[in-house]
Design a protein around this motif. Structure first.
Motif, short mmCIF file in Angstrom:
data_model
loop_
_atom_site.label_atom_id
_atom_site.label_comp_id
_atom_site.label_asym_id
_atom_site.label_seq_id
_atom_site.Cartn_x
_atom_site.Cartn_y
_atom_site.Cartn_z
N VAL A 169 0.84 -1.20 0.00
CA VAL A 169 0.00 0.00 0.00
C VAL A 169 0.87 1.25 0.00
O VAL A 169 0.62 2.21 -0.73
CB VAL A 169 -0.96 0.00 1.21
N PHE A 170 1.92 1.24 0.81
CA PHE A 170 2.83 2.38 0.80
C PHE A 170 3.48 2.55 -0.57
O PHE A 170 3.64 3.69 -1.04
CB PHE A 170 3.93 2.24 1.86
N GLY A 171 3.87 1.45 -1.19
CA GLY A 171 4.47 1.55 -2.51
C GLY A 171 3.56 2.23 -3.52
O GLY A 171 4.02 3.04 -4.35
N ILE A 172 2.26 1.94 -3.45
CA ILE A 172 1.30 2.57 -4.36
C ILE A 172 1.24 4.07 -4.12
O ILE A 172 1.30 4.88 -5.07
CB ILE A 172 -0.09 1.93 -4.19
N PHE A 173 1.15 4.48 -2.85
CA PHE A 173 1.09 5.91 -2.55
C PHE A 173 2.39 6.62 -2.93
O PHE A 173 2.37 7.79 -3.35
CB PHE A 173 0.78 6.13 -1.07
N ALA A 174 3.53 5.94 -2.79
CA ALA A 174 4.81 6.54 -3.16
C ALA A 174 4.86 6.83 -4.65
O ALA A 174 5.32 7.90 -5.08
CB ALA A 174 5.97 5.62 -2.75
N VAL A 175 4.38 5.89 -5.46
CA VAL A 175 4.37 6.10 -6.91
C VAL A 175 3.42 7.25 -7.28
O VAL A 175 3.74 8.08 -8.14
CB VAL A 175 3.96 4.80 -7.63
N LEU A 176 2.25 7.33 -6.62
CA LEU A 176 1.31 8.40 -6.89
C LEU A 176 1.90 9.77 -6.51
O LEU A 176 1.76 10.75 -7.24
CB LEU A 176 0.01 8.17 -6.13
N ALA A 177 2.59 9.82 -5.36
CA ALA A 177 3.22 11.07 -4.94
C ALA A 177 4.31 11.49 -5.92
O ALA A 177 4.44 12.67 -6.26
CB ALA A 177 3.81 10.92 -3.53
N ALA A 178 5.07 10.52 -6.41
CA ALA A 178 6.12 10.83 -7.39
C ALA A 178 5.51 11.36 -8.68
O ALA A 178 6.05 12.29 -9.30
CB ALA A 178 6.95 9.58 -7.66
N GLY A 179 4.36 10.80 -9.09
CA GLY A 179 3.70 11.28 -10.30
C GLY A 179 3.24 12.72 -10.17
O GLY A 179 3.39 13.52 -11.10
N VAL A 180 2.69 13.08 -9.02
CA VAL A 180 2.26 14.46 -8.80
C VAL A 180 3.46 15.39 -8.74
O VAL A 180 3.43 16.52 -9.26
CB VAL A 180 1.42 14.57 -7.51
N ALA A 181 4.55 14.93 -8.10
CA ALA A 181 5.75 15.77 -8.00
C ALA A 181 6.30 16.14 -9.37
O ALA A 181 6.82 17.24 -9.56
CB ALA A 181 6.82 15.04 -7.18
N LEU A 182 6.17 15.23 -10.34
CA LEU A 182 6.64 15.51 -11.69
C LEU A 182 5.89 16.68 -12.33
O LEU A 182 6.42 17.37 -13.21
CB LEU A 182 6.49 14.27 -12.58
N CYS A 183 4.65 16.90 -11.89
CA CYS A 183 3.83 17.98 -12.45
C CYS A 183 3.91 19.27 -11.63
O CYS A 183 3.29 20.27 -11.99
CB CYS A 183 2.37 17.53 -12.53
N THR A 184 4.64 19.24 -10.52
CA THR A 184 4.69 20.37 -9.60
C THR A 184 5.94 21.22 -9.88
O THR A 184 7.03 20.67 -10.02
CB THR A 184 4.72 19.88 -8.14
N PRO A 185 5.81 22.56 -9.98
CA PRO A 185 6.98 23.41 -10.23
C PRO A 185 8.06 23.23 -9.17
O PRO A 185 7.76 23.16 -7.97
CB PRO A 185 6.41 24.83 -10.20
N ASP A 186 9.28 23.15 -9.62
CA ASP A 186 10.40 23.02 -8.70
C ASP A 186 10.69 24.36 -8.03
O ASP A 186 10.28 25.41 -8.51
CB ASP A 186 11.63 22.52 -9.46
N SER A 187 11.41 24.31 -6.94
CA SER A 187 11.72 25.54 -6.21
C SER A 187 12.60 26.48 -7.01
O SER A 187 12.53 27.69 -6.86
CB SER A 187 12.41 25.20 -4.88
N GLY A 188 13.43 25.92 -7.89
CA GLY A 188 14.31 26.75 -8.70
C GLY A 188 13.87 26.85 -10.14
O GLY A 188 14.71 27.05 -11.03
#
Length: 448
Positions: A169-188
């Motif tokens: 279950v954690f693995g699934i949430f980790a992949v989902l979080a990584a997918g959203v992070a790819l679409c989120t503007p970086d700090s720099g």
């Protein structure tokens, strides 16, 4: 020319990112201890594993924070560590019952995933300095909502299908979080000009400006002035991030306000984590099951949501030092009742104070650190504090708590812990001096 930015979209992306991240955290950390005892580990052994879960986050959080400051980036670091941590966690069932292997896998999780909360806060606050209307409180509240909702669902799921599911279950949430992070503007992210680029030389950081300068301009970051003993950097602009370990240690140690806050917080969280780690055992002792554990975590996280959302409004009117002290007092009072509860319902009811204690402390501390941290090292300071108070405090609390449970009993642990929390509150009250060495700055919390 700066490219247009959408603060509402960025707030939504950060909200979703934190939702998945904290849903994954509760899927493991909320149920790992009962899983370990179910596998035959003693309370002291399970407490040792839980200590390992937080141990490597102590150096991990400031290390990643320092890397983020130096590279001016957060997203690729988050992506790398959450995927590595998820892979390590999936090895835990294979390591049972060999305690050293379990500890080793959990330590990898600790130095990666468990080192990210402070850096996620730093990521949001770094973007907020570029896009001021990003709502940190709302995004963090959505993280609490994900924690709360999934605690209920997963508690029921684990009751029916078994605690071995916590790892996939954690693995699934980790992949989902990584997918959203790819679409989120970086700090720099390029193309978005920070507000200080339009400021006159020397006004880029109110932390080094003369008294009253921050009140007369909207330029700069959300700081409130230097603490006693700090000297302003020479020349215009923000001071660079420290480039060596020795410089980092000196910078942190010479910052009295920060040092005092971290010390008091370690004492507070050592006592708090001792009780919170073994809360599932208390639930079981009074006749509850995994679903009651899920409800307890859910109610606690749900009460964080309104606190996080209202934190910005509250902290425009009340100094962070006062709200931190209030949170400490409420936490002490709340934990004093756990030694006497007799039903799962009573434990769940007491969890309704979690938002006004833990939630208020967390929100206030993020703003407080952003307010006092020197420019060029804000991500480091944001990451170092939770690594010390939540990391070191959790290591000490979980390990010492396991020993107390084995030798003196579970109820004794819940009776002693509030004394440590009260000591932390008294120490913070005696050592913090609102207004000493710095003027009131409202630029962090004011909406442009």
């Amino acid at each position: 020319m700066a490219l247009p930015s959408n603060p509402h979209k960025e707030t939504a992306l950060f909200s979703l990112l934190l939702w998945f991240f904290w849903a994954g955290i509760v899927s493991v950390e909320g149920f790992l201890l009962p899983y370990l005892t179910e596998q035959g580990f003693s309370p002291s052994q399970a407490g040792l594993v839980m200590s390992a879960l937080f141990l490597c986050a102590i150096p991990g959080q400031p290390f990643w924070g320092h890397v983020c400051d130096r590279l001016d980036t957060h997203r690729p670091i988050f992506l790398a560590v959450i995927l590595v941590g998820a892979g390590a966690l999936l090895l835990v069932p294979l390591a049972i019952p060999r305690l050293p292997l379990v500890i080793g896998a959990v330590m990898i999780y600790s130095v990666t995933v468990n080192s990210m909360p402070g850096n996620l806060d730093g990521w949001i606050m770094a973007r907020r300095r570029l896009v001021p209307r990003i709502e940190y409180g709302f995004a963090r509240a959505m993280g609490s909502f994900g924690f709360a909702l999934c605690a209920i669902i997963l508690g029921t799921l684990y009751d029916h299908w078994g605690l071995h599911l916590i790892f996939p279950v954690f693995g699934i949430f980790a992949v989902l979080a990584a997918g959203v992070a790819l679409c989120t503007p970086d700090s720099g992210s390029p193309g978005i000009s920070p507000s200080w680029r339009s400021c006159p030389p020397g006004a880029s950081d109110p932390a080094w400006a003369s008294p009253g300068a921050a009140d007369s301009t909207d330029c700069g970051t959300a700081t409130s002035g230097r603490s006693p003993g700090e000297s302003p950097p020479s020349g215009p602009g923000s001071p660079p991030a420290p480039s060596s370990f020795t410089q980092v240690i000196r910078l942190v140690w010479n910052h009295r306000q920060y040092r005092v806050f971290v010390l008091c917080s370690i004492l507070l969280f050592t006592a708090f984590r001792a009780t919170y780690t073994f809360l599932p055992l208390l639930v079981a002792q009074v006749g509850g099951g995994n679903r009651h554990i899920g409800w307890a975590h859910s109610v606690g996280a749900a009460t964080e949501i309104p606190v996080m959302i209202m934190a910005g409004v509250l902290l425009r009117r009340v100094r962070p030092e006062k709200t931190i002290l209030a949170a400490m007092v409420i936490m002490t009072i709340r934990m004093s009742f756990y030694a006497f509860v007799g039903t799962p319902g009573a434990i769940i009811a007491l969890q309704s104070l979690h938002g006004l204690s833990f939630g208020l402390f967390l929100a206030s501390s993020v703003y407080y650190i952003e307010d006092i941290a020197p420019a060029g090292s804000k991500s480091l300071f944001q990451a170092l504090a939770p690594s010390m108070y939540f990391g070191l405090g959790s290591v000490l609390g979980s390990s010492l708590g396991g020993v107390v449970v084995d030798t003196l009993g579970l109820r004794t642990l819940f009776g002693l812990a509030p004394l440590g929390m009260a000591g932390a509150a008294v120490l913070f009250y005696l050592t913090s001096r609102p207004g000493a060495g710095r003027s009131r700055r409202k630029s962090l919390l004011s909406r442009p």
